[in-house]
Design a protein around this motif. Structure first.
Motif, PDB file in Angstrom:
ATOM      1  N   TYR A   1       0.287   4.070 -14.860  1.00 23.29           N
ATOM      2  CA  TYR A   1       1.353   5.067 -14.744  1.00 23.29           C
ATOM      3  C   TYR A   1       2.334   4.923 -15.897  1.00 23.29           C
ATOM      4  CZ  TYR A   1      -0.451   5.722 -10.057  1.00 23.29           C
ATOM      5  OH  TYR A   1      -1.275   5.999  -8.998  1.00 23.29           O
TER       6      TYR A   1
ATOM      7  N   GLU B   1       4.262  11.573  -9.389  1.00 21.13           N
ATOM      8  CA  GLU B   1       3.388  12.265 -10.343  1.00 21.13           C
ATOM      9  C   GLU B   1       3.364  13.759 -10.069  1.00 21.13           C
ATOM     10  OE1 GLU B   1      -0.984  11.570 -12.393  1.00 21.13           O
ATOM     11  OE2 GLU B   1      -0.608  10.815 -10.399  1.00 21.13           O
ATOM     12  N   ARG B   2       3.275  14.145  -8.789  1.00 20.26           N
ATOM     13  CA  ARG B   2       3.285  15.568  -8.437  1.00 20.26           C
ATOM     14  C   ARG B   2       4.606  16.217  -8.842  1.00 20.26           C
ATOM     15  NH1 ARG B   2      -1.025  17.943  -8.294  1.00 20.26           N
ATOM     16  NH2 ARG B   2       0.161  19.661  -7.454  1.00 20.26           N
TER      17      ARG B   2
ATOM     18  N   GLY C   1       0.793  -1.221   0.000  1.00 24.42           N
ATOM     19  CA  GLY C   1       0.000   0.000   0.000  1.00 24.42           C
ATOM     20  C   GLY C   1       0.823   1.267   0.000  1.00 24.42           C
ATOM     21  N   THR C   2       2.059   1.189   0.466  1.00 26.71           N
ATOM     22  CA  THR C   2       2.893   2.392   0.544  1.00 26.71           C
ATOM     23  C   THR C   2       3.475   2.771  -0.816  1.00 26.71           C
ATOM     24  OG1 THR C   2       4.838   1.112   1.162  1.00 26.71           O
ATOM     25  CG2 THR C   2       3.492   1.976   2.947  1.00 26.71           C
TER      26      THR C   2
ATOM     27  N   PHE D   1      -0.816  -5.714   1.890  1.00 27.80           N
ATOM     28  CA  PHE D   1      -1.005  -4.291   1.563  1.00 27.80           C
ATOM     29  C   PHE D   1      -0.408  -3.421   2.659  1.00 27.80           C
ATOM     30  CE2 PHE D   1      -2.821  -1.558  -1.521  1.00 27.80           C
ATOM     31  CZ  PHE D   1      -3.283  -0.417  -0.886  1.00 27.80           C
TER      32      PHE D   1
ATOM     33  N   PHE E   1       0.000   8.019   2.774  1.00 32.30           N
ATOM     34  CA  PHE E   1      -0.865   8.826   1.909  1.00 32.30           C
ATOM     35  C   PHE E   1      -0.941  10.263   2.412  1.00 32.30           C
ATOM     36  CE2 PHE E   1      -2.335   6.315  -1.389  1.00 32.30           C
ATOM     37  CZ  PHE E   1      -2.841   5.091  -0.990  1.00 32.30           C
TER      38      PHE E   1
ATOM     39  N   SER F   1      -0.343   9.643 -15.057  1.00 34.55           N
ATOM     40  CA  SER F   1      -1.242   8.497 -14.884  1.00 34.55           C
ATOM     41  C   SER F   1      -2.621   8.832 -15.415  1.00 34.55           C
ATOM     42  CB  SER F   1      -1.338   8.115 -13.400  1.00 34.55           C
ATOM     43  OG  SER F   1      -2.026   9.112 -12.670  1.00 34.55           O
TER      44      SER F   1
ATOM     45  N   VAL G   1      -0.236   2.745   6.021  1.00 35.04           N
ATOM     46  CA  VAL G   1      -0.616   3.149   4.659  1.00 35.04           C
ATOM     47  C   VAL G   1      -1.242   4.550   4.680  1.00 35.04           C
ATOM     48  CG1 VAL G   1      -2.103   2.600   2.687  1.00 35.04           C
ATOM     49  CG2 VAL G   1      -0.909   0.767   3.895  1.00 35.04           C
TER      50      VAL G   1
ATOM     51  N   ARG H   1      -5.515   2.623 -12.434  1.00 34.64           N
ATOM     52  CA  ARG H   1      -4.710   3.808 -12.679  1.00 34.64           C
ATOM     53  C   ARG H   1      -3.394   3.333 -13.293  1.00 34.64           C
ATOM     54  NH1 ARG H   1      -6.627   9.145 -11.965  1.00 34.64           N
ATOM     55  NH2 ARG H   1      -4.839  10.470 -12.351  1.00 34.64           N
TER      56      ARG H   1
ATOM     57  N   TRP I   1      -6.798   6.823 -15.780  1.00 31.58           N
ATOM     58  CA  TRP I   1      -7.629   5.651 -15.514  1.00 31.58           C
ATOM     59  C   TRP I   1      -7.849   4.919 -16.828  1.00 31.58           C
ATOM     60  CZ3 TRP I   1      -8.445   3.888 -10.834  1.00 31.58           C
ATOM     61  CH2 TRP I   1      -8.441   4.773  -9.753  1.00 31.58           C
TER      62      TRP I   1
ATOM     63  N   TYR J   1       1.675   3.257  -3.530  1.00 28.83           N
ATOM     64  CA  TYR J   1       0.768   4.211  -4.196  1.00 28.83           C
ATOM     65  C   TYR J   1       1.045   5.667  -3.802  1.00 28.83           C
ATOM     66  CZ  TYR J   1      -1.652   0.217  -6.040  1.00 28.83           C
ATOM     67  OH  TYR J   1      -1.944  -0.941  -6.723  1.00 28.83           O
ATOM     68  N   PRO J   2       1.282   5.974  -2.531  1.00 19.49           N
ATOM     69  CA  PRO J   2       1.690   7.346  -2.210  1.00 19.49           C
ATOM     70  C   PRO J   2       2.998   7.746  -2.897  1.00 19.49           C
ATOM     71  CG  PRO J   2       1.037   6.200  -0.219  1.00 19.49           C
ATOM     72  CD  PRO J   2       1.075   5.176  -1.305  1.00 19.49           C
TER      73      PRO J   2
ATOM     74  N   TYR K   1       2.126   8.674  -6.343  1.00 21.51           N
ATOM     75  CA  TYR K   1       1.473   9.989  -6.331  1.00 21.51           C
ATOM     76  C   TYR K   1       2.511  11.103  -6.199  1.00 21.51           C
ATOM     77  CZ  TYR K   1      -1.419  13.862  -4.670  1.00 21.51           C
ATOM     78  OH  TYR K   1      -2.008  15.085  -4.512  1.00 21.51           O
ATOM     79  N   ARG K   2       3.499  10.867  -5.350  1.00 22.77           N
ATOM     80  CA  ARG K   2       4.566  11.852  -5.145  1.00 22.77           C
ATOM     81  C   ARG K   2       5.358  12.042  -6.434  1.00 22.77           C
ATOM     82  NH1 ARG K   2       6.694   9.451  -1.045  1.00 22.77           N
ATOM     83  NH2 ARG K   2       8.400   8.512  -2.197  1.00 22.77           N
TER      84      ARG K   2
END
Lengths: 104, 213
Positions: free
Chosen positions: A75, A55-56, A45-46, B54, B64, A62, B60, A73, A64, A48-49, A52-53
């Motif tokens: 990338y 991408e910023r 899960g970590t 996950f 985020f 990215s 998590v 999503r 859909w 995905y952040p 996102y970072r």
């Protein structure tokens, strides 16, 4: 290998996998695990952040897309991301050389 | 178990990009569970293993929150600085040179003092916002977060001071036409409300980071 051994290098690893072609998060994590011979074992899960970072920062983009019957999503590495990958890969190799010199 | 995990994750995620993060998380968990089921696992065991790989919800959510906070800081800083610059500067320049008592020497002390306070708070807010931008460019998001908090607080002070300065001005210049009165008070109110809303959103965005600290 400890689970947090790669935590400081997730960005470099993700950029490296994306250099081979666009993919969604699940595909990227599986590719990382396969290419590291199972050594890459962060909490999934970590990632995905981290994406996102990136991408910023303009290193990936990215959108859909419908993939295998589900919206995911996907990338893709940008030109700026490819340059950043080249630079960070070179820095990493220098670091490894320096550490190996000390350890030898 | 996946539904429960996503509910808990949604409760902890910041509002910025929450829908997107949850959709990606759900897609990933379903893919992982389906792969385990295809490999022979039962559905409950597959979901349990998918959730376990996950990562813990708190870990998590914190990751985020950290990623989203940088975005919130940048957006909040830009909006706050833009709103203050766009509204405060004309608010001072136009009435200052148009309506009586227009000459600086004839201005009552109460008007001058309240205008000075509003202008000083505005300059402090701009300065803190500018330094926050520098901190972001230097990859110091936590320092930027502190500076934005200060800029927002100074922005709130500016809005309040502007309303007070406007009220004192109108008290000394009762001949000011209605349209000018509205032109004076509405932007000041908008600055105050906008900054208050920004402050509330900022506190909410920072909460996951503050809890983890």
């Amino acid at each position: 290998m400890p689970r947090d051994a790669f935590s400081g290098h997730v960005d470099l690893l993700l950029l490296s996998v994306l250099a081979r072609g666009p993919d969604h998060g699940y595909g990227l994590i599986d590719a990382l695990r396969d290419r590291s011979g199972g050594a890459f074992d962060l909490a999934e899960g970590t990632v995905y952040p981290a994406l996102y970072r990136l991408e910023r920062a303009g290193l990936v983009t990215s959108t859909w897309r419908e993939v295998a019957g589900r919206r995911r999503r996907v990338y893709r590495l940008t030109r700026r991301g490819a340059e950043a990958l080249r630079r960070r890969r070179s820095e990493w190799r220098e670091q490894v050389r320096a550490v190996e010199t000390v350890l030898a | 178990m996946i539904e429960e995990y996503l509910r808990e994750l949604g409760r902890l995620l910041p509002s910025t990009r929450r829908t997107r993060f949850l959709r990606e998380a759900e897609s990933h968990l379903r893919d992982r569970a389906n792969a385990l089921i295809a490999a022979g696992e039962t559905v409950p065991e597959a979901e349990r293993k998918a959730v376990e790989s996950f990562g813990p919800v708190a870990v998590v959510a914190q990751a985020f929150a950290a990623a989203a906070a940088v975005h919130a800081v940048r957006r909040g800083t830009v909006l706050a600085v833009a709103a203050l610059a766009a509204l405060v500067v004309p608010l001072y320049l136009v009435p200052e040179n148009t309506f009586g008592p227009a000459q600086w020497a004839a201005k009552p002390d109460s008007v001058a003092v309240t205008q000075f306070v509003a202008l000083a708070a505005w300059l402090v807010s701009l300065a803190l916002g500018a330094v926050a931008v520098v901190a972001l460019l230097a990859d110091r998001p936590r320092a930027a977060a502190t500076l934005v908090t200060g800029a927002v607080a100074a922005g709130l002070t500016t809005g309040i001071a502007m309303l007070v300065a406007g009220a004192v001005w109108l008290d000394h210049a009762p001949w000011t036409p209605l349209w000018a009165t509205l032109g004076l008070m509405l932007p000041a109110t908008a600055v105050l409300l906008g900054t208050a809303a920004g402050a509330l959103a900022w506190v909410r965005a920072r909460r996951p980071l503050l809890v983890s600290d």
